[in-house]
Design a protein around this motif. Structure first.
Motif, PDB file in Angstrom:
ATOM      1  N   GLY A 236      29.560  36.455  40.255  1.00  0.00           N
ATOM      2  CA  GLY A 236      29.960  35.669  38.981  1.00  0.00           C
ATOM      3  C   GLY A 236      31.244  36.376  38.674  1.00  0.00           C
ATOM      4  N   SER A 237      31.401  37.917  38.783  1.00  0.00           N
ATOM      5  CA  SER A 237      32.601  38.506  38.263  1.00  0.00           C
ATOM      6  C   SER A 237      33.926  38.193  39.172  1.00  0.00           C
ATOM      7  N   SER A 238      33.559  37.925  40.439  1.00  0.00           N
ATOM      8  CA  SER A 238      34.438  37.697  41.404  1.00  0.00           C
ATOM      9  C   SER A 238      35.248  36.512  41.162  1.00  0.00           C
ATOM     10  N   GLU A 239      34.365  35.426  40.680  1.00  0.00           N
ATOM     11  CA  GLU A 239      34.918  33.895  40.394  1.00  0.00           C
ATOM     12  C   GLU A 239      35.721  34.226  38.987  1.00  0.00           C
ATOM     13  N   TYR A 240      35.145  34.981  38.065  1.00  0.00           N
ATOM     14  CA  TYR A 240      35.825  35.282  36.942  1.00  0.00           C
ATOM     15  C   TYR A 240      37.162  35.872  37.373  1.00  0.00           C
ATOM     16  N   VAL A 241      37.240  36.929  38.172  1.00  0.00           N
ATOM     17  CA  VAL A 241      38.719  37.366  38.433  1.00  0.00           C
ATOM     18  C   VAL A 241      39.428  36.493  38.987  1.00  0.00           C
ATOM     19  N   LYS A 242      39.037  35.718  39.722  1.00  0.00           N
ATOM     20  CA  LYS A 242      39.963  34.431  40.394  1.00  0.00           C
ATOM     21  C   LYS A 242      40.384  33.470  39.481  1.00  0.00           C
ATOM     22  N   ALA A 243      39.496  33.155  38.460  1.00  0.00           N
ATOM     23  CA  ALA A 243      40.097  32.095  37.456  1.00  0.00           C
ATOM     24  C   ALA A 243      40.879  32.680  36.510  1.00  0.00           C
ATOM     25  N   HIS A 244      40.897  34.105  36.270  1.00  0.00           N
ATOM     26  CA  HIS A 244      41.993  34.604  35.256  1.00  0.00           C
ATOM     27  C   HIS A 244      43.141  35.475  35.776  1.00  0.00           C
ATOM     28  N   GLN A 245      43.594  35.048  37.040  1.00  0.00           N
ATOM     29  CA  GLN A 245      44.718  35.960  37.588  1.00  0.00           C
ATOM     30  C   GLN A 245      45.831  36.048  36.565  1.00  0.00           C
ATOM     31  N   ALA A 246      46.039  35.006  35.823  1.00  0.00           N
ATOM     32  CA  ALA A 246      47.203  35.046  34.921  1.00  0.00           C
ATOM     33  C   ALA A 246      47.149  35.967  33.723  1.00  0.00           C
ATOM     34  N   ASP A 247      45.955  36.232  33.366  1.00  0.00           N
ATOM     35  CA  ASP A 247      46.251  37.364  32.156  1.00  0.00           C
ATOM     36  C   ASP A 247      45.182  38.448  32.405  1.00  0.00           C
ATOM     37  N   LEU A 248      45.133  38.896  33.704  1.00  0.00           N
ATOM     38  CA  LEU A 248      44.515  40.140  34.171  1.00  0.00           C
ATOM     39  C   LEU A 248      45.338  41.248  33.858  1.00  0.00           C
ATOM     40  N   GLY A 249      46.996  40.808  33.880  1.00  0.00           N
ATOM     41  CA  GLY A 249      47.983  41.904  33.498  1.00  0.00           C
ATOM     42  C   GLY A 249      47.654  42.528  32.189  1.00  0.00           C
ATOM     43  N   ASN A 250      47.051  42.087  31.113  1.00  0.00           N
ATOM     44  CA  ASN A 250      46.833  42.543  30.016  1.00  0.00           C
ATOM     45  C   ASN A 250      45.626  43.546  29.971  1.00  0.00           C
ATOM     46  N   VAL A 251      44.731  43.382  31.019  1.00  0.00           N
ATOM     47  CA  VAL A 251      43.551  44.332  30.892  1.00  0.00           C
ATOM     48  C   VAL A 251      43.936  45.800  31.530  1.00  0.00           C
ATOM     49  N   ALA A 252      43.578  46.644  30.336  1.00  0.00           N
ATOM     50  CA  ALA A 252      43.830  48.001  30.503  1.00  0.00           C
ATOM     51  C   ALA A 252      42.776  48.649  31.379  1.00  0.00           C
ATOM     52  N   LEU A 253      41.518  48.389  31.190  1.00  0.00           N
ATOM     53  CA  LEU A 253      40.418  48.838  31.476  1.00  0.00           C
ATOM     54  C   LEU A 253      39.081  48.011  31.599  1.00  0.00           C
ATOM     55  N   MET A 254      38.383  48.124  32.415  1.00  0.00           N
ATOM     56  CA  MET A 254      37.110  47.436  32.645  1.00  0.00           C
ATOM     57  C   MET A 254      36.193  48.491  32.533  1.00  0.00           C
TER      58      MET A 254
END
Length: 482
Positions: free
Chosen positions: A321-339
């Motif tokens: 699931g989280s792998s699919e989330y990352v694929k779907a959100h490539q455009a806004d992952l640049g704003n993610v400072a920490l998981m």
């Protein structure tokens, strides 16, 4: 407002509310929350309604397609030297079907490289596929020292050795077979069955005496289906900070300022295996995420970073699931400072801490804040490869995991992935303690003035994995991307 005042609020809410355990009861009442099941959809709706009721912004569910797997018939028999029916047998998730496969059993111990080598030496095989036309058996046990060996790694070794079947034995007594996925989101190569300690011990006893022949039958169903993440946010702003002197010192040392649109993701998976309630794995993590929503939502607009809370689906299908989330959100992952991953985040406060996943600068920030907690937090530089932090780590994002129980190699998962992962295994106080720790840390990180850690390049990601001796395990799991 200062940190002392905020801590009084966070700790008071964590300890005086009965909401966490009530939410866990409800999740367990849905029965199995296996991805794509009716119980999973009920849990999705429940979490989404709670996110909205607690005041999260932009609360919604996000669908994704995946291969839905449904358990069917499973049978395992010892044919020789004496007939036995192993009544605890269950399929492992994504096992392909098999109809009356008969073969010699080879006991491969705990499934380490060394144990496989010893087993191959015993059978005297010289060919490229030394376990050709044989069924490999391993236990769930791990080495007394050193890193644990994941089920998918053990399975991958059996496949690589040419085995035509795989038997996974629970190393803990109790007539409980352990389940789990074999490959991420796809049917695996060879049929695989889990059995109890008692049945596995019997097979091993006969194997020590001579040749054992077994027969496997596995009939499951697979088709395309949908999973759903549940997402909500606590909006931040680049305004007032609640920084302590320790945080200010860390900020000056890092010499950086937070961007207005930075986001911290905190998440846990709400799906569970189809044979139990999944109370500990990962009902506990899911309700801690709900508690963060309830407690932190009133801080909307007061913290520098936005906090995005995610209840992930389909983690038990190979971190799918989280792998699919990352694929779907490539455009806004640049704003993610920490998981921050909260898988199984419930346990006594003296076991609390974080696995910092190769992010030394992130660890430095957390260490400074940990000094203000009044109780010790354990920090270990380790990458967790089998939970929802890993897809974010592979994007170069600092990705850490909260730990909330003492590690015990002899215990392994405990009751996790068995039919005994039920509500009675969770004490309400464990949820309160975990909520207290992560709420305090998450608020501090969201308010922090400096960077929370540098992103890693692809080469740097590879080097961290190599340094932590993870290349061979990931290759065995068919997860090495380099």
């Amino acid at each position: 407002m200062n940190w002392n005042e905020l801590d009084h609020y966070l700790i008071g809410e964590a300890w005086t509310s009965t909401e966490a355990y009530a939410n866990l009861e409800q999740l367990c009442d849905f029965g199995s929350r296996f991805a794509g099941s009716p119980g999973g959809r009920a849990a999705r709706d429940f979490i989404l309604n709670k996110f909205k009721a607690y005041g999260l912004s932009n609360a919604h569910s996000e669908p994704f397609d995946f291969l839905l797997w449904t358990r069917g018939e499973c049978a395992l028999q010892m044919l020789a030297p004496q007939p036995r029916t192993l009544r605890s047998a269950i399929s492992l998730v994504y096992s392909p079907n098999a109809d009356h496969i008969r073969a010699e059993l080879v006991d491969c111990g705990i499934g380490s490289e060394q144990d496989f080598a010893k087993a191959i030496e015993r059978v005297g095989a010289k060919q490229a596929s030394p376990l050709h036309n044989k069924i490999a058996m391993v236990t769930t046990a791990n080495p007394e020292r050193g890193p644990s060996i994941h089920r998918r790694e053990k399975y991958g070794r059996a496949v690589a050795a040419g085995a035509i079947g795989f038997i996974y034995v629970n190393h803990k007594p109790g007539l409980l077979a352990e389940t789990g996925s074999l490959r991420p989101g796809r049917l695996a190569e060879i049929p695989a069955i889990g059995v109890s300690y008692e049945d596995g011990w019997e097979l091993s006893r006969w194997a020590r005496r001579g040749t054992v022949e077994v027969e496997m039958t596995v009939r499951n169903h697979s088709e395309m289906g949908q999973g759903f993440h549940v997402v909500g946010e606590i909006a931040g702003q680049n305004g007032e900070s609640f920084a302590t002197p320790a945080a200010e010192r860390a900020s000056r040392a890092l010499e950086a300022r937070v961007a207005k649109d930075e986001t911290i993701i905190a998440g846990a998976h709400y799906d569970a295996h189809d044979i139990s309630q999944g109370a500990r794995d990962d009902g506990t993590g899911a309700v801690v995420v709900l508690e963060l929503a309830r407690i932190l939502a009133p801080l909307k607009g007061q913290l520098k970073r936005t906090i995005r809370l995610i209840a992930f689906d389909a983690e038990e299908l190979g971190v799918l699931g989280s792998s699919e989330y990352v694929k779907a959100h490539q455009a806004d992952l640049g704003n993610v400072a920490l998981m921050i991953n909260l898988d199984g985040a419930a346990g006594a406060v003296d076991s609390h801490g974080f696995l910092t996943g190769g992010s030394k600068d992130t660890e430095a920030v957390i260490r400074e804040y940990a000094k203000t907690f009044g109780y010790p937090l354990t920090l270990r530089d380790r990458v967790v490869t089998a939970s929802d932090n890993f897809p974010f780590f592979m994007q170069g994002i600092p990705a850490i995991s909260m730990i909330a129980r003492n590690e015990n190699p002899t215990l392994g998962r405990g009751f996790g992935h068995t039919a005994a992962d039920t509500l009675d295994k969770v004490a309400e106080v464990e949820l309160k303690q975990a909520t207290m720790t992560i709420a305090r840390m998450l608020a501090r990180l969201a308010a922090h003035d400096g960077t929370l850690g540098a992103r890693k390049s692809r080469d740097e990601i590879k080097q961290v994995l190599v340094n932590q001796d993870l290349e061979r395990p990931l290759r065995a799991q068919d997860k090495w991307p380099f």
